[in-house]
Design a protein around this motif. Structure first.
Motif, PDB file in Angstrom:
ATOM      1  N   PHE B 279       0.844  -1.204   0.000  1.00 14.35           N
ATOM      2  CA  PHE B 279       0.000   0.000   0.000  1.00 14.35           C
ATOM      3  C   PHE B 279       0.877   1.251   0.000  1.00 14.35           C
ATOM      4  O   PHE B 279       0.570   2.246  -0.646  1.00 14.35           O
ATOM      5  CB  PHE B 279      -0.906  -0.032   1.238  1.00 14.35           C
ATOM      6  N   ALA B 280       1.998   1.158   0.710  1.00 11.22           N
ATOM      7  CA  ALA B 280       2.907   2.303   0.806  1.00 11.22           C
ATOM      8  C   ALA B 280       3.779   2.459  -0.431  1.00 11.22           C
ATOM      9  O   ALA B 280       4.619   3.357  -0.509  1.00 11.22           O
ATOM     10  CB  ALA B 280       3.788   2.164   2.047  1.00 11.22           C
ATOM     11  N   ARG B 418      -9.406   6.744  -6.983  1.00 12.48           N
ATOM     12  CA  ARG B 418      -8.387   5.675  -6.903  1.00 12.48           C
ATOM     13  C   ARG B 418      -8.823   4.433  -7.681  1.00 12.48           C
ATOM     14  O   ARG B 418      -7.983   3.726  -8.249  1.00 12.48           O
ATOM     15  CB  ARG B 418      -8.156   5.320  -5.403  1.00 12.48           C
ATOM     16  N   ARG B 429      -2.877   4.343  -9.335  1.00 13.81           N
ATOM     17  CA  ARG B 429      -2.916   4.354  -7.867  1.00 13.81           C
ATOM     18  C   ARG B 429      -2.016   5.464  -7.337  1.00 13.81           C
ATOM     19  O   ARG B 429      -1.166   5.981  -8.070  1.00 13.81           O
ATOM     20  CB  ARG B 429      -2.510   3.001  -7.301  1.00 13.81           C
ATOM     21  N   SER B 430      -2.202   5.757  -6.094  1.00  8.58           N
ATOM     22  CA  SER B 430      -1.368   6.804  -5.513  1.00  8.58           C
ATOM     23  C   SER B 430      -0.527   6.201  -4.410  1.00  8.58           C
ATOM     24  O   SER B 430      -0.843   5.140  -3.871  1.00  8.58           O
ATOM     25  CB  SER B 430      -2.249   7.920  -4.927  1.00  8.58           C
ATOM     26  N   PRO B 432       0.793   6.645  -0.706  1.00  6.63           N
ATOM     27  CA  PRO B 432       0.398   7.428   0.474  1.00  6.63           C
ATOM     28  C   PRO B 432       1.407   8.540   0.758  1.00  6.63           C
ATOM     29  O   PRO B 432       2.611   8.337   0.635  1.00  6.63           O
ATOM     30  CB  PRO B 432       0.400   6.383   1.590  1.00  6.63           C
ATOM     31  N   GLY B 433       0.861   9.688   1.074  1.00  4.25           N
ATOM     32  CA  GLY B 433       1.726  10.833   1.349  1.00  4.25           C
ATOM     33  C   GLY B 433       1.781  11.795   0.193  1.00  4.25           C
ATOM     34  O   GLY B 433       2.256  12.915   0.333  1.00  4.25           O
ATOM     35  N   HIS B 438      -4.925  11.222  -1.425  1.00  2.00           N
ATOM     36  CA  HIS B 438      -5.306  10.291  -0.375  1.00  2.00           C
ATOM     37  C   HIS B 438      -6.686   9.720  -0.682  1.00  2.00           C
ATOM     38  O   HIS B 438      -7.489  10.331  -1.381  1.00  2.00           O
ATOM     39  CB  HIS B 438      -5.304  10.983   0.987  1.00  2.00           C
ATOM     40  N   TYR B 439      -6.919   8.505  -0.153  1.00  2.00           N
ATOM     41  CA  TYR B 439      -8.196   7.827  -0.421  1.00  2.00           C
ATOM     42  C   TYR B 439      -8.429   6.781   0.651  1.00  2.00           C
ATOM     43  O   TYR B 439      -7.471   6.288   1.262  1.00  2.00           O
ATOM     44  CB  TYR B 439      -8.186   7.195  -1.812  1.00  2.00           C
TER      45      TYR B 439
END
Lengths: 345, 591
Positions: B279-280, B418, B429-430, B432-433, B438-439
């Motif tokens: 995810f990160a 997202r 996708r993004s 995080p940060g 953000h989502y």
């Protein structure tokens, strides 16, 4: 009876005859056959055909290993018993394994005999007792033109025939005292010589080796022997075949406590002084009340009968080894009873 | 599997733990590979962790590439007779048995392997313990004496074996190395001067082609190396046979590259960790076996639903439950493909050999990222532990960049979706940060923005989206190319994973007969290339599916696609399916 473990040392005709009787009489028992030879039970008298390549090794097999598996018999080939402990009823094998028995049958046969007078030359002799010897003999024959046969026994006559048929020159040195198991009369010796000569062999009578020296062979690039005799003959040959008969193979039993003379001393039930140990075949020296002496059997049929007698007694019956069945060496019409012996040097 | 015209010899070195049978096997592998032979080795040992269990180094050495370790051994080296006796039924006809002819004490009846040598076998007795004691003042180097004897009996070039031994022991001390070289030389000398050669195995001192670039690698080591090559940043795992080795290697090597290894309290935690890593935006992986994969099922669903890239390596072993921890099997296919609640599509890859363990691990990261999905890489104990001679893939790793790793453009921050529906199902996708991107990432069904949304219409749209990208992957992945004969086939063989080696070897044999045989060996096991399967099936009069499980898990999947009954070779022999078995089945078919 289910707890019996019959162990038989040897895998010749006596051993196999015994195995059949034991399995038949005690179907649930354990039976183990231990043989020093790494080859299944075979016809010894056919070894000469292996030498001449008229037969392949597997064609002289009497019983393949599968037979023993089918009969639930543990066959241990190529394994040597080094020591027997009768108190513990244990055999000690050379590869450091113990085998325990309840009843033991010794059918360990004989070793090629080298008379003391010839012992010095033993490394130069080629012998034929078992299959491994026959293989060795066959290999050596490849570069051989001339063979000297010394001593003489029943096997040597047949091998001489084979060699002559293979196109080798054969010189046969017949010594009256070393033609095992007989002491030849002059008459018989002459008769043998005549017949061998007729087949194409050269024969020297009443002479014996006094020296053997390794030299270059008759064929270029090969090695051979220069043999001198008591009558000061010098014989060149490529191979010296030594045939002085057999001595019972009993050395490994010397510390066992069994009575050993030339062979294993057994009564006419083939039982040794230890009630659980029996002997049959070439290794047994059997008491014969009729001659008030011990005798040792010779020949396939005698060995087979002795194996059966021993097995019956091991099963609790009371069978007696009678007088050996007559069997005669018939060599070109010359017949000599060769079924047993009881003296030699 | 002795081939007298070429070299193809299978050894089994058997002892109790501590006898050095595995070490002897590794020296033999290393030396043979450096000579230029091809090798395949598998070490076999019991599940129980105890001091004196049986361990066997099984090594096949050939002058041609080998597909399997060979089912029957041509030579058994006994470093412990009680264990070696249990190996007798693994021997080929005419096999050689090398044993200690002078153990220190007499053993009881039926406890000496020499007592079991029958016509058709060849026994060489060597005083292993005695020679070892002369060389090293202890019996511990019996394995090295045995290697020396093997070198002498089979004419294996001795200098390569000496080098392998020296390399290993020099790490301990020069003195230990030299005493072991003495042990080796005594074994060699004994064989040369005291034994009469009676067997037909002869390497003739041949060195087919010394290779410096060759490495001796297991499947697990290849996976670990691939993790390093692929830039993994997080490994989280819980130890389990046969996957633990991957963690052991990465624990040493990954921190050197700035990565992190976490030994978690269980497998659920392990996959939780890597979902966090994925995810990160960091490449994250765990490795486990069947019981661990079962525990991971729910978190795998989260990764599917939240579209998080992670890689899960599953080294299959005998199951169910704790099962047979040290025996191989291919019976986790169903749980890999179907395990989980709901419609939960996830790609499943299965390498065929050690080289592919590397390639497909790298590929798994790429697929995970490009398609934002968990990817399961199915190896098995046989593949994980077996050792082969390979060369590492060249530096550029051509498979990089084949798929696009779509990262959202911060420009889109104003209306960031997202999980936006796209033509191929993949949404940017993004990480995080990233400001504005953000989502909510949730296991709940959600809309394009990630907000929980339970309407049937939305659920259908998002399920279709997840399957759409799944199908996009299938279309992007090269379809499996049939091997063997073209046109109409008497028999077509389909297999997967490590059984492919046996199937290929069977094909090689069938090609020497008048049988028209072909093979189809997918590496992308799920989703299936249905068209390729149908085409292959249509050409095959008989269709075999060979795999190492009882219920025919892949056969079931294939039958559903080709709409015909296949001939199943579904066996769980505790080892790889022997090629002879496939040959036997194929040979008995009507044509």
């Amino acid at each position: 009876m289910a707890s019996e473990h019959y162990v038989i040392i040897g895998n010749g005709v006596a051993a196999n005859a015994a195995v059949d009787i034991l399995r038949q009489g005690d179907p649930d028992s354990r039976i183990t056959v231990i043989s020093r030879e790494f080859f299944p039970f075979y016809y010894r008298h056919k070894l000469r055909f292996v030498i001449s390549e008229e037969l392949q090794e597997d064609q002289i097999v009497v019983r393949p290993p599968a037979h023993y598996r089918e009969q639930n018999i543990r066959l241990r080939l190529g394994q040597e018993v080094q020591r027997v402990d009768l108190k513990e009823k244990t055999l000690y094998l050379k590869h450091m394994e113990k085998v325990h028995f309840t009843r033991l049958l010794l059918c360990c046969g004989g070793w090629p005999r080298i008379p003391e007078v010839h012992y010095t030359y033993r490394h130069h002799f080629t012998i034929v007792k078992g299959l491994s010897h026959a293989r060795e003999f066959k290999e050596k024959l490849a570069g051989v033109k001339r063979v000297l046969m010394v001593g003489g026994d029943l096997v040597s006559l047949r091998i001489t025939e084979t060699l002559l048929r293979m196109g080798r020159e054969v010189l046969f040195l017949i010594d009256r005292d070393s033609f095992w198991p007989l002491t030849l009369t002059d008459e018989i010796r002459t008769e043998f010589a005549e017949r061998l000569t007729k087949h194409g062999a050269e024969v020297l009578i009443d002479d014996e080796i006094t020296g053997i020296e390794e030299v270059a062979g008759i064929e270029e690039g090969t090695s051979g022997y220069e043999v001198t005799t008591r009558r000061e003959k010098r014989i060149s040959c490529d191979l010296v075949g030594a045939f002085f008969g057999l001595v019972p193979n009993v050395e490994f039993l010397f510390s066992s406590g069994l009575d050993i003379d030339r062979g294993i001393l057994v009564d006419d039930h083939l039982q040794s002084r230890n009630p659980d140990v029996y002997a049959a075949g070439d290794c047994a020296q059997i008491w014969n009340p009729a001659i008030n002496n011990y005798w040792v059997s010779i020949g396939w049929e005698n060995a087979r009968l002795l194996g059966e007698v021993a097995a019956r007694n091991m099963l609790g019956e009371s069978a007696t080894a009678g007088a050996p069945k007559e069997s005669a060496l018939d060599y070109e019409g010359l017949k000599i009873n060769t079924s047993w012996w009881h003296i030699y040097d | 599997m002795t081939e007298l015209n070429g070299i193809d010899v299978t050894f089994r070195i058997c002892g109790a733990a501590g006898d050095g049978s595995l070490a002897a096997g590794s020296f033999l592998n290393r030396a043979a590979a450096r000579m230029g032979y091809h090798i395949m080795n598998i070490d076999l040992y019991p599940a129980e962790i105890r001091g004196f269990g049986k361990s066997v180094a099984h090594t096949r050495i050939s002058d041609r590439p080998v597909q399997t370790p060979g089912s029957l051994a041509d030579c058994l080296v006994s470093l412990n007779d009680l264990h070696a006796i249990t190996e007798l039924d693994t021997l080929a006809e005419g096999a050689v048995i090398l044993y200690d002819s002078k153990p220190p004490n007499y053993v009881e009846e039926d406890e000496a392997i020499a007592g079991f040598i029958e016509p058709g076998m060849i026994g060489y007795g060597i005083p292993l313990g005695e020679l070892s004691s002369i060389a090293t003042k202890s019996a511990r180097s019996r394995n090295i004496v045995a290697l020396g004897a093997l070198s002498g009996i089979f004419h294996l070039p001795s200098e390569y074996l000496r080098d392998a031994i020296r390399e290993r022991f020099t790490r301990k001390s020069e003195e230990i190395a030299e005493s072991n070289i003495r042990a080796f030389d005594l074994g060699l000398e004994y064989a040369n001067t005291r034994l009469v050669k009676a067997d037909a195995i002869d390497f003739e001192e041949r060195v087919p082609g010394a290779r410096d670039d060759v490495v001796i690698v297991s499947g697990n080591e290849a996976v670990a190396r691939a993790c390093l090559d692929a830039g993994v940043r997080l490994y989280a795992g819980y130890p389990i046979t046969p996957a633990t080795k991957i963690m052991e290697i990465l624990a040493k090597e990954l921190p050197k590259q700035g990565g992190v290894v976490v030994q978690t309290e269980d497998e659920i935690s392990a996959i939780g960790h890597i979902i966090g890593g994925g995810f990160a935006g960091k490449r994250s992986i765990t490795a486990t076996s069947g019981p661990g994969l079962s525990l991971m099922s729910e978190f795998l669903n989260l990764a599917v639903m939240a579209e998080v890239p992670v890689v899960v390596v599953n080294g299959q072993r005998g199951g169910p439950s704790t099962g047979l921890p040290t025996k191989t099997e291919q019976s986790d296919l169903n749980i890999a493909v179907f395990g989980g609640s709901g419609d939960s599509p996830r790609p499943v890859l299965a390498p065929a050999d050690v080289t592919e363990c590397h390639k497909l691990t790298v590929k798994a990261f790429e697929v995970a990222e490009a398609f934002q999905t968990p990817v399961i890489l199915l190896t098995d104990l046989f593949l994980a532990n077996r050792v082969e001679d390979i060369t590492w893939p060249e530096g550029d790793l051509a498979i990089w960049g084949r798929y696009e790793n779509r990262i959202a453009d911060p420009v889109a921050a104003e209306d960031f979706k997202r999980f936006v529906i796209t033509p191929d199902g993949v949404s940017p996708r993004s990480i995080p940060g990233t400001p504005g991107l953000h989502y909510p990432a949730t296991g709940l069904e959600h809309d394009e923005r990630g907000m929980p949304e339970y309407s049937p219409e939305n659920h259908l749209r998002m399920t279709e989206k997840r399957y759409l990208k799944f199908n996009t992957l299938r279309d992007a992945w090269p379809a499996p190319v049939p091997e063997g004969a073209d046109g109409e086939l008497d028999v077509g063989i389909i297999s997967w994973g490590s059984t492919i080696g046996s199937a290929r070897e069977a094909l090689e044999h069938l090609h020497t007969t008048d049988m028209n045989a072909g093979g189809l060996f997918p590496r992308l096991i799920w989703p299936l290339h249905e068209d390729a399967l149908k085409e292959f099936s249509s050409r095959s009069r008989n269709l075999i599916v060979a795999e190492g499980n009882y219920s025919g898990q892949f056969a079931n999947m294939v039958e559903a696609v080709v709409c015909r009954e296949v001939i199943r070779i579904t066996e769980i022999p505790a080892g790889p399916i022997p090629s002879e078995r496939i040959i036997e089945v194929a040979g008995g078919l009507n044509r």
